[in-house]
Structure formats: C-alpha cells, structure tokens
Enzyme design. Structure first.
Site, PDB file in Angstrom:
ATOM      1  N   ASP A   1      15.039 -47.510 -47.798  1.00 18.27           N
ATOM      2  CA  ASP A   1      14.205 -47.658 -46.820  1.00 18.27           C
ATOM      3  C   ASP A   1      13.422 -48.344 -45.903  1.00 18.27           C
ATOM      4  OD1 ASP A   1      13.297 -45.372 -47.801  1.00 18.27           O
ATOM      5  OD2 ASP A   1      11.527 -45.804 -49.033  1.00 18.27           O
TER       6      ASP A   1
ATOM      7  N   GLY B   1       7.938 -53.094 -51.226  1.00 18.85           N
ATOM      8  CA  GLY B   1       9.178 -54.436 -51.495  1.00 18.85           C
ATOM      9  C   GLY B   1       9.425 -53.451 -49.570  1.00 18.85           C
ATOM     10  N   SER B   2      10.404 -52.121 -49.585  1.00 20.14           N
ATOM     11  CA  SER B   2      10.992 -52.391 -48.136  1.00 20.14           C
ATOM     12  C   SER B   2      10.327 -53.266 -47.333  1.00 20.14           C
ATOM     13  CB  SER B   2      11.092 -51.211 -47.725  1.00 20.14           C
ATOM     14  OG  SER B   2      12.178 -50.462 -48.709  1.00 20.14           O
TER      15      SER B   2
ATOM     16  N   GLY C   1       5.469 -49.934 -57.023  1.00 24.66           N
ATOM     17  CA  GLY C   1       6.216 -48.170 -57.425  1.00 24.66           C
ATOM     18  C   GLY C   1       5.664 -47.361 -57.481  1.00 24.66           C
ATOM     19  N   GLY C   2       4.359 -47.433 -56.134  1.00 23.83           N
ATOM     20  CA  GLY C   2       3.620 -46.368 -55.843  1.00 23.83           C
ATOM     21  C   GLY C   2       4.281 -45.019 -54.602  1.00 23.83           C
TER      22      GLY C   2
ATOM     23  N   LYS D   1       4.239 -46.896 -45.366  1.00 24.07           N
ATOM     24  CA  LYS D   1       4.123 -45.629 -45.577  1.00 24.07           C
ATOM     25  C   LYS D   1       4.507 -44.297 -46.190  1.00 24.07           C
ATOM     26  CE  LYS D   1       8.083 -45.256 -48.062  1.00 24.07           C
ATOM     27  NZ  LYS D   1       8.675 -43.876 -49.122  1.00 24.07           N
TER      28      LYS D   1
END
Length: 287
Positions: free
Chosen positions: A136, A102-103, A96-97, A11
């Site tokens: 998220d 992860g969500s 971590g971008g 996203k």
C-alpha cells in the site's frame, strides 16, 4: 529548512475484489484507493549525523521494525545520504484498522526526508522503495486516488466522488494473515475493468473480505449492521474499520453522536489528492 510537519493521511478501499492467489501466497486484487482528510502527523527534524530516532515508541512495535524507521533507513541506504532525523509521530489512526496508517507513515517519511535531506529523487523511485516496505505504500507516495491491481501496486489515477464518511473501529484486533488464509475467503472474483467499476459506482461496490471478516470477528459485523442503519456500509481493507458514505457533514455529526462508547469513530472528507502532496506543494503524479 531543518524541520517539517507533515500529514500521513488515512485511506479507504472503496472497492476490493480478490481475483486470484499467486504461487508466492500473495493475492491478486482490484481496488479503489481514496484518501481522507484525517490521519497521523509526523514531525521530522534533520540531524547532521546518520541517527534515526522515533518518539513515542508504539506499544508492541520494535523500534527497528517500525515502518517509519525502516523507510528512513532504506532511503539513507539507497541515496547514500549521511544525514539523519528525529521523528515525532502523533498517532490518530487506530492500528490494524485497514486505514493504511503504517503505510502512510512510511510514505510521509520517504517524501518528507527526501525534501529535508534535499535529495534529487523521483516519485517513481520513492514508490519503488515503498513497495519494499508494503504493497500500500506506493499509492501514498504517488498521492492520488487510484484504481489498483496486482497486489495493489499497479496504479492508475482516478477521480472519485468526495463525500463525507463516518469511519468506525469497533475495538476488534484483526489478524490480516488469518483473513487471507481463511478457507472461505472469496478468491475467484471475475476481474472487471476500471471503466466498468467507475460506471457502476458506489452503490455496487463491495469488499470480498467482508463476509469472511464478519464470520471471524462478530464485533465487526455488529458495527457494520449498526452503521448500515444510517447508510450502506462497507469494510475497508481487511478491517477492522467500517465506513459509510454521506452527502452532508451534519449527517456525520448525527451518527457520531450515537456511537457506542466502546468504539472509536470519526468523520472525514474524501480526497482525490493526498493531503501530504498538498502540504509539500507537489504536482499531481504523472502516472
């Protein structure tokens, strides 16, 4: 059906305003979420026992704290399902971008296992479970581009333009708590209406985290400056990824041909309906 292969799309935060800070430490946000036709892939195979396996292991992430495993366990617990799953993750999104990897993985796990385990559970119920995993997750569960408020969980579906994007990760690791804890972070943006935000359009959209991230992480600033030579560029989430909006795919190809070797970059098309929902044949969320 004993096996599924499903996308876990990225996203972008096309806009991100921070309008306040709550007593519990969370921040009040206004944001526009949009999906990309690029992301991770999860292969899920049903097990007849309750075991949940995940391969490969992600560096620095304990098995039981991985959002995929937590999502599967939570769905088992809340549904009473006595089945399990073997899950294989193909990881394409940088960790971590600010792309919601992860969500998105958690949401794909919830929807995929609900289908694989033949559970009668609504998107609303899955989104409520997802919120326990992260703010998220619900937008990935509902599967449509959205205007979000609160901590990002109050969603209103929207239709955004669907241009090409170039997304660049400059190889910088960002600690989200450091960004939200920074004294210089803007926390008092005046709330605006969704209608006004959509009327103003992409040329006026901004990310309130961007000035703070620039100061704390000069590498992100370098990527923003470089990408801005081609088109107006913006941070997504708290970063580290930055993106620019383009009209044609060949523009994206031209930019990618010039990317610094130390950076990870890719092109993608914006999508208002999640590729996950398309893969599952789900109707648009009724929210």
């Amino acid at each position: 059906m004993a096996e599924l292969s499903l996308p876990a799309p990225a996203k972008l935060n096309r806009l991100l305003h921070i309008t306040g800070r709550r007593a519990d430490g969370y921040h009040e946000l206004q944001t526009l979420f949009q999906f990309l036709d690029h992301g991770d892939t999860l292969k899920l195979r049903r097990r007849e026992d309750q075991r949940i396996t995940l391969t490969p292991a992600l560096p620095g992430v304990d098995h039981e704290t991985n959002l995929i495993v937590r999502a599967a366990r939570l769905l088992q617990e809340r549904s009473g399902c006595r089945l399990g799953a073997d899950i294989a993750l193909t990881k394409r999104l940088p960790m971590g971008g600010g792309l919601g990897g992860g969500s998105s993985n958690a949401a794909t796990t919830l929807l995929g296992l609900a289908r694989l385990w033949k559970l009668s559970v609504s998107l609303e119920a899955l989104a409520e479970l997802g919120l326990r995993l992260g703010a998220d997750v619900p937008v990935f569960v509902h599967g449509h581009a959205a205007w979000a408020e609160g901590i990002g969980e109050r969603l209103t579906p929207v239709e955004l333009d669907t241009p090409w994007f170039v997304i660049v990760h400059p190889g910088v690791e960002i600690a989200t708590p450091a960004v939200f804890g920074a004294s210089q972070l803007t926390r008092d943006s005046l709330p605006i209406s969704m209608t006004r935000a959509l009327q103003e359009g992409p040329h006026a959209w901004r990310n309130d985290c961007q000035p703070t991230v620039r100061r704390l992480y000069p590498g992100v600033g370098e990527a923003l400056d470089w990408l801005s030579d081609f088109a107006p560029s913006l941070l997504t989430g708290t970063g580290a990824c930055v993106f620019c909006r383009l009209t044609h795919e060949d523009q994206a190809d031209s930019i990618l041909a010039r990317v610094d070797e130390g950076w990870h970059a890719f092109k993608a098309r914006g999508r208002n309906t999640s590729p996950l929902h398309q893969a599952l044949g789900l109707p648009r969320s009724g929210r």
